[in-house]
Design a protein around this motif. Structure first.
Motif, PDB file in Angstrom:
ATOM      1  N   GLY A 100       0.707  -1.102  -0.115  1.00 38.62           N
ATOM      2  CA  GLY A 100      -0.036  -0.335   0.296  1.00 38.62           C
ATOM      3  C   GLY A 100       0.811   1.268  -0.375  1.00 38.62           C
ATOM      4  N   GLY A 101       2.351   1.232   0.031  1.00 37.83           N
ATOM      5  CA  GLY A 101       3.570   2.110  -0.234  1.00 37.83           C
ATOM      6  C   GLY A 101       3.090   2.792   1.770  1.00 37.83           C
ATOM      7  N   ALA A 102       2.995   1.630   2.652  1.00 39.36           N
ATOM      8  CA  ALA A 102       3.125   2.394   3.701  1.00 39.36           C
ATOM      9  C   ALA A 102       4.886   1.825   4.278  1.00 39.36           C
ATOM     10  N   VAL A 103       5.390   2.841   5.137  1.00 35.85           N
ATOM     11  CA  VAL A 103       6.362   2.802   5.792  1.00 35.85           C
ATOM     12  C   VAL A 103       6.263   1.512   6.698  1.00 35.85           C
ATOM     13  N   VAL A 104       7.009   0.288   6.558  1.00 37.59           N
ATOM     14  CA  VAL A 104       7.119  -1.014   7.763  1.00 37.59           C
ATOM     15  C   VAL A 104       8.504  -1.389   8.295  1.00 37.59           C
ATOM     16  N   ASP A 105       9.554  -0.437   7.778  1.00 36.28           N
ATOM     17  CA  ASP A 105      10.735  -0.954   8.640  1.00 36.28           C
ATOM     18  C   ASP A 105      12.249   0.473   7.577  1.00 36.28           C
ATOM     19  N   GLY A 106      12.820   1.246   8.476  1.00 35.06           N
ATOM     20  CA  GLY A 106      13.324   2.239   7.899  1.00 35.06           C
ATOM     21  C   GLY A 106      12.884   3.461   8.632  1.00 35.06           C
ATOM     22  N   GLY A 107      13.806   4.399   8.549  1.00 30.45           N
ATOM     23  CA  GLY A 107      13.903   5.564   9.440  1.00 30.45           C
ATOM     24  C   GLY A 107      14.139   6.688   8.685  1.00 30.45           C
ATOM     25  N   GLY A 108      13.373   6.701   7.263  1.00 34.16           N
ATOM     26  CA  GLY A 108      13.199   7.905   6.222  1.00 34.16           C
ATOM     27  C   GLY A 108      12.039   8.196   5.209  1.00 34.16           C
ATOM     28  N   SER A 109      11.651   8.616   4.435  1.00 35.07           N
ATOM     29  CA  SER A 109      10.564   8.879   3.826  1.00 35.07           C
ATOM     30  C   SER A 109      11.345   8.152   1.890  1.00 35.07           C
ATOM     31  N   PRO A 110      10.251   7.155   2.423  1.00 31.99           N
ATOM     32  CA  PRO A 110      10.582   6.765   1.144  1.00 31.99           C
ATOM     33  C   PRO A 110      10.415   6.991  -0.303  1.00 31.99           C
ATOM     34  N   SER A 111      11.096   6.364  -1.723  1.00 28.64           N
ATOM     35  CA  SER A 111      10.686   7.278  -3.249  1.00 28.64           C
ATOM     36  C   SER A 111       9.276   8.285  -3.135  1.00 28.64           C
ATOM     37  N   SER A 112       9.376   9.188  -3.941  1.00 29.08           N
ATOM     38  CA  SER A 112       7.803   9.880  -4.054  1.00 29.08           C
ATOM     39  C   SER A 112       7.644   8.569  -5.222  1.00 29.08           C
ATOM     40  N   ASP A 113       8.136   7.797  -5.455  1.00 24.71           N
ATOM     41  CA  ASP A 113       7.957   7.135  -6.682  1.00 24.71           C
ATOM     42  C   ASP A 113       7.322   6.129  -6.474  1.00 24.71           C
ATOM     43  N   THR A 114       6.810   6.215  -4.072  1.00 23.80           N
ATOM     44  CA  THR A 114       6.363   4.794  -4.220  1.00 23.80           C
ATOM     45  C   THR A 114       5.337   4.334  -4.229  1.00 23.80           C
ATOM     46  N   ALA A 115       4.678   5.214  -4.506  1.00 21.39           N
ATOM     47  CA  ALA A 115       2.705   4.654  -5.034  1.00 21.39           C
ATOM     48  C   ALA A 115       2.841   4.378  -6.014  1.00 21.39           C
ATOM     49  N   ALA A 116       3.608   4.487  -7.492  1.00 22.68           N
ATOM     50  CA  ALA A 116       3.271   3.770  -8.345  1.00 22.68           C
ATOM     51  C   ALA A 116       4.259   2.401  -8.517  1.00 22.68           C
ATOM     52  N   HIS A 117       5.290   2.426  -7.951  1.00 19.44           N
ATOM     53  CA  HIS A 117       6.325   0.675  -7.314  1.00 19.44           C
ATOM     54  C   HIS A 117       4.953   0.019  -6.782  1.00 19.44           C
ATOM     55  N   ALA A 118       4.599   0.173  -5.959  1.00 19.78           N
ATOM     56  CA  ALA A 118       3.064  -0.218  -5.412  1.00 19.78           C
ATOM     57  C   ALA A 118       2.522  -0.795  -5.813  1.00 19.78           C
ATOM     58  N   TYR A 119       1.948   0.096  -6.557  1.00 21.40           N
ATOM     59  CA  TYR A 119       0.716  -0.081  -7.534  1.00 21.40           C
ATOM     60  C   TYR A 119       1.312  -1.396  -8.670  1.00 21.40           C
ATOM     61  N   VAL A 120       2.513  -1.043  -9.480  1.00 18.36           N
ATOM     62  CA  VAL A 120       2.862  -2.639 -10.178  1.00 18.36           C
ATOM     63  C   VAL A 120       2.849  -3.595  -9.333  1.00 18.36           C
ATOM     64  N   TYR A 121       3.549  -3.672  -8.375  1.00 15.72           N
ATOM     65  CA  TYR A 121       3.428  -4.685  -7.460  1.00 15.72           C
ATOM     66  C   TYR A 121       2.050  -5.457  -7.279  1.00 15.72           C
ATOM     67  N   ARG A 122       1.288  -4.357  -6.823  1.00 10.85           N
ATOM     68  CA  ARG A 122       0.001  -5.061  -6.805  1.00 10.85           C
ATOM     69  C   ARG A 122      -1.145  -5.627  -7.934  1.00 10.85           C
ATOM     70  N   ALA A 123      -0.703  -5.491  -8.806  1.00 10.83           N
ATOM     71  CA  ALA A 123      -1.180  -6.047  -9.845  1.00 10.83           C
ATOM     72  C   ALA A 123      -0.905  -6.128 -10.818  1.00 10.83           C
ATOM     73  N   MET A 124       0.543  -6.565 -10.510  1.00 13.84           N
ATOM     74  CA  MET A 124       1.355  -7.610 -11.867  1.00 13.84           C
ATOM     75  C   MET A 124       2.157  -8.845 -11.269  1.00 13.84           C
ATOM     76  N   PRO A 125       1.422  -9.634 -10.420  1.00 14.24           N
ATOM     77  CA  PRO A 125       2.224 -10.361  -9.441  1.00 14.24           C
ATOM     78  C   PRO A 125       3.607 -11.471 -10.270  1.00 14.24           C
ATOM     79  N   GLU A 126       3.374 -11.329 -11.390  1.00  7.82           N
ATOM     80  CA  GLU A 126       5.082 -11.860 -11.568  1.00  7.82           C
ATOM     81  C   GLU A 126       5.528 -10.804 -11.713  1.00  7.82           C
ATOM     82  N   VAL A 127       5.688  -9.207 -11.604  1.00 10.42           N
ATOM     83  CA  VAL A 127       7.148  -8.628 -11.771  1.00 10.42           C
ATOM     84  C   VAL A 127       7.839  -8.751  -9.939  1.00 10.42           C
ATOM     85  N   GLY A 128       8.840  -8.675  -9.175  1.00  7.19           N
ATOM     86  CA  GLY A 128       9.594  -8.318  -8.809  1.00  7.19           C
ATOM     87  C   GLY A 128      10.733  -7.546  -8.670  1.00  7.19           C
TER      88      GLY A 128
END
Lengths: 227, 227, 227, 227
Positions: free
Chosen positions: D69-97
């Motif tokens: 969903g793009g929420a930080v689970v581990d790590g002190g900093g803010s994730p890439s501002s493109d995190t939502a796009a990466h997360a969307y791809v992983y949710r929609a395309m299970p074959e993508v690693g």
């Protein structure tokens, strides 16, 4: 293999591995594309890059020794996917001791248009003796690429051929000479591209090209001492 | 050679060898093309790159000392194949202490079209005082290249000449100044190419070019303390 | 200077010297052209590159401290020949803490044609908030360059101005932000050049540019923890 | 997280941090733009670059672990501002690693014109199986970029999409494959640009593209030994 051949092969493994650094230094290759091979003098053998291995990870040990049919003779990995083309060149052109393949950008742009590079530069006259020719479109996987290289370069001064829609193959008396031809091919392809991008470059008279080529092939560089 | 001259030569061997690194750093040369020389002040001697030696292998010891007729005075190898051109410049232009030759791509593209580089940039006005001129087509092997450089640059502000279909020669009060001119020549050749590629660059008024050139030659850089 | 200011200046000498490495890393400068400065916060002082010194030789100690009239306060060498322009910006724009000048090639090509860079890229909307504007032609040596920078950038979102026939000046809240703007200016100038070279790039709707700019300025990067 | 997942995450932190070096090595990114992520296999987790951190400062520790969903689970900093796009791809395309984002210049120039890259090169047929497609214009900050990537790449051979006016997103079975696609995308975008800049490149027959793609996906590289 005799002890002499074993030593030759060991030295060529070092040479071929090290020469790949020139491909990355001059930006001729991306990722694992591009490869260098050397004929083992006097043997039906060649030393060639393994397939799909990072340039940073290439070592003498990782090089693959193949016979000139393309079969692996020594080495744990798969040889370059261009092995058949290299082997065909060695079988057909006994004077060739090294072969290089790249997709270097400017040269490959000429290849994508199917245009030979006209000789507008004295450096091109020196190294290539005139235009750099275009070879046919050919699919990988059989002898078609090798045949296209050989038919284009046989009887031609140029040690480089622009294979249509594909990239550059160069030949030399040894692997270092073939690498030099690959470096110079991209250099002149780039300058020729830049020259034509803004107008029409001036031709060099054919007799001047002949004169430059003759001098460079016979005078340039360090000479061995006279006996 | 006197002890003083021996020391001068030793220092210039270091300087000339080291200055070649600037040619590779700025991507002005491919393989072994390109060379730097320095006049030995007050002597009919110059220090120049050996012919066809890798840039990585250039050392002070490998530099070649020639007289201004081009004959080797000290050094085991053959001097640069451009030695005659360097020597001609030193004979004809006593104020010149350094000469550089490259085939740097953007500048050589202008040379291939036989076009001078118009002065569209304040950086070009600073260093070259106006356009960078084109010299004649000339074959290597005699005095033709030297004559072409000297006839083009004599009485011209520019320390760089674009030899037609060939490349760049630059001069300077010492080798470092000639190397700087070679670096700046490629830099302005590139920016001018990019500017014209998408339209028509704006001219700089001749009086402004004069003003920029005068200031740069007399004010820029670190000044020695007043005596 | 108080002990506190001495410490500030020492830290800024380090920062400014080190930031010049970004200019060479991204190929924004040739030879000794280009310079970075930083305002000493709360003081009428700035730290700036010395004139005509090699990038490899820049150290914290070689940086020059000037007042905002451009006079040297601390440092043995001459400050950058662009010192008057930096000083003018600091006097006129109190919110500016860093200034950078380069002749980076693609951006300077737009400047040579006197053309602003249209906003065809989301990265340009993020950093520059729209087009990158052109400033007037101005000679070095007085306040003309400074005035041209300030009149162009005052009230403009862009931290970069393309000075006609000359090059790029960028500003930032500190020297690092100004260096970032210089790096991004060349990056978008290059991509915009390449895009227009083969056709007509598509515009971005003004409302989308506003939205991208607002988000990038307020959300991007690491945030300090809420108090 | 179980001990197994902790180990997986630790290994992916190393891998993702290290793969960013390929983006700088090939000049695909400027300043802190561009990012790589990897899915944690079998988990609803991904490892991604922190936002706005210098490439030199990226370490395994600085990588951020997010849920899909793009929420930080581990790590002190803010994730890439493109995190939502990466997360969307992983949710929609299970074959993508793995997912990579860059603004690499030549590819982004095609994106700025909204033009797919035609398949003029055998290297493009190998890796992309035909043209590299264009995705829609989309603003950052919600799911629009992710949706644009997924709708363009679903059912398409190409692992790369040119997002209009923005840049490149690539996918792969793992992060390394996505990085390779990003490197090759810029390489073919550049050669295709250079080819078309001086004329009309020659097409490759669709059947030949199919043949090249099939062979490269199934034969290239080192094969695991048969069981």
């Amino acid at each position: 293999m005799s002890a002499g051949v074993v030593g030759q092969v060991a030295a060529l493994r070092e040479t071929v591995a090290r020469l790949h650094r020139e491909l990355t230094r001059y930006g001729l290759v991306a990722w694992t594309a591009g490869n260098v091979s050397a004929r083992v003098p006097g043997q039906d053998l060649m030393v060639i890059k393994p397939s799909g291995v990072d340039y940073d990870d290439l070592t003498a040990e990782s090089m693959v020794v193949c016979d000139l049919g393309g079969a692996v003779v020594d080495g744990g990995g798969s040889p370059s996917s261009d092995t058949a083309a290299h082997a065909y060149v060695y079988r057909a052109m006994p004077e060739v001791g090294g072969v290089v393949h790249t997709h270097s950008g400017y040269a490959t742009a000429w290849a994508a248009r199917g245009e030979a590079i006209p000789c507008w530069l004295t450096a091109q006259a020196d190294e290539f003796g005139g235009e750099i020719p275009v070879g046919p479109f050919a699919l990988i996987g059989g002898d078609d690429i090798g045949k296209g290289i050989v038919s284009t370069l046989s009887g031609h001064r140029s040690p480089a051929v622009l294979m249509r829609n594909h990239g550059v193959f160069t030949i030399g008396r040894d692997a270092r000479a073939a690498v030099k031809a690959a470096v110079m091919c991209e250099d002149v392809a780039r300058t020729a591209h830049l020259a034509r991008a803004l107008g029409q470059p001036l031709p060099i008279a054919p007799a001047d090209i002949d004169s430059l080529y003759d001098r460079y092939q016979n005078v340039y560089g360090q000479r061995p001492p006279a006996p």
